[in-house]
Design an enzyme around this catalytic site. Sequence first.
Site, PDB file in Angstrom:
ATOM      1  N   GLU A 184      42.526  40.603  41.649  1.00 51.84           N
ATOM      2  CA  GLU A 184      41.298  40.888  41.342  1.00 51.84           C
ATOM      3  C   GLU A 184      40.052  40.933  42.181  1.00 51.84           C
ATOM      4  OE1 GLU A 184      40.578  36.952  39.030  1.00 51.84           O
ATOM      5  OE2 GLU A 184      42.105  37.615  37.882  1.00 51.84           O
ATOM      6  N   GLU A 338      48.565  37.704  35.144  1.00 50.16           N
ATOM      7  CA  GLU A 338      48.069  36.465  34.724  1.00 50.16           C
ATOM      8  C   GLU A 338      47.311  36.321  33.541  1.00 50.16           C
ATOM      9  OE1 GLU A 338      44.632  35.176  37.303  1.00 50.16           O
ATOM     10  OE2 GLU A 338      45.656  35.603  38.973  1.00 50.16           O
TER      11      GLU A 338
HETATM   12  O1  IFM Z   1      42.379  30.606  39.066  1.00 52.41           O
HETATM   13  C1  IFM Z   1      42.024  31.884  38.837  1.00 52.41           C
HETATM   14  C2  IFM Z   1      42.812  33.014  39.717  1.00 52.41           C
HETATM   15  O2  IFM Z   1      42.789  32.438  41.000  1.00 52.41           O
HETATM   16  C3  IFM Z   1      42.427  34.313  39.385  1.00 52.41           C
HETATM   17  N1  IFM Z   1      42.666  34.697  38.292  1.00 52.41           N
HETATM   18  C4  IFM Z   1      41.893  33.751  37.323  1.00 52.41           C
HETATM   19  C5  IFM Z   1      42.367  32.154  37.404  1.00 52.41           C
HETATM   20  C6  IFM Z   1      41.406  31.377  36.423  1.00 52.41           C
HETATM   21  O3  IFM Z   1      40.219  31.405  36.627  1.00 52.41           O
END
Ligand code: IFM
Length: 428
Positions: A184, A338
């Site tokens: 990200e 994710e």
């Molecule tokens: O915990 C985070 C992760 O580190 C990166 N993506 C979003 C998740 C939830 O906020």
Amino acid sequence: MSYKLIFPKGFLWGTSTSSHQVEGGNLNDWREWEKKNAERLTQEAEKNYSWLPVWQEIKNQAQNPENYISGKTCDHYHLYEKDFDLIKSLNNNAYRFSIEWSRIEPEQGKFNQKEIEHYKKVLLALKKRKVVPFVTLYHWPIPLWLKEKNGWLNPQSPKYFERYAKKVMENLGKYADFWITINEPLVYGANSYLAGKWPPQKKNLFKIIKVIRNLVKAHKKAYKIIHQLDKKAKVSIAKNNVYFEPYKNKLFNKILAKIPDYLWNKYFLNSIKRQMDFIGLNYYSHNRIKIGWKKPRDWFNQNENKEVSDMGWEIYPKGIYRVLKELKNYKKPIYITENGIADAKDKKRAEFISQHLKWIHKAIQEGIDVRGYFYWSLLDNFEWDKGFWPRFGLIEIDYKTMKRNPRPSAFYYAKICKENQLILNSQF
Ligand code: IFM
């Protein structure tokens, strides 16, 4: 009447974590920042979180400085074998985790062989259980020496990253096929260099532009070196994309929504499109776009949100379908690296998963090449500046005893993973 949604053969079913959030005992810029800022974050808790529906339940924790110190977190560094047994028992066939740069290269150019060995053992432990690893090289914290050199603002930072990636590949390349260089990049850049929320807490448009450019360069260099060292490696980033929904579908808002859509969703991917073998998509929520100034706490439009997570993010499963449709243009395989929800009581998680999978399945039916899904997260963990109160885990952690307790939704997800299908009670 029930409906079966069958996923493609060989679909990967997994969960994700990141080193700083689960390992414990890391020595990096975040650890220093936590110590300096825990007291302040405690004092700001009421202002930041009292609008959340769960405020009464979290307020003691959110107003305790310990909440903001990652410390041992889940002690996954020592308990990974145990966690992988759980992964196996939950029928997952894939796992995404990150390597901690500050462990591998604690001093500039000096690599710690013992830590490299640690990650080798981690990878072998996954192999033994026939779990496919997705390895992230960089999930936000930087080594202290790089912090001293201005972090990602340093023009040499892409080269430093390339050297680190090379070292990892030379030693660990043969144990994994899937590599995610950066997690990200925009979320990191925006929080650390524009919103001033995360270390090094800058609020400067020129700095975020510089950082993003360096992250693009870092990815390209790492992509090249990874491929030089392993021809069959599959390399990408994990990109957090948001569905920017034009408010009330008005024409003006439709035009307006194109701006954040380009800057947030497309710019980075366009910049690396010749250096990515697949797309790693992180999807959490959507955002309604309309004209007018919004206070940061209104960015998720909580006034209009219907159902929200403990963190106030609206649950909007259709958004993943919208985002996937856009990603089709890149003509690359997609893995959902994710997708998850902060839900301490585990009341919404199973439904969250099934609804998102329903829309992913629809996208697959329409020809989008989605090849895997990783729920965030395997374990409850340290949620950055918010600390420990948000609970994303399929597995609950008792931070005092380190006991792992799979939640009911973990068994729900395990059934989907085992059968490679989702059973729904109603159609669309
Ligand atoms: O915990 C985070 C992760 O580190 C990166 N993506 C979003 C998740 C939830 O906020």
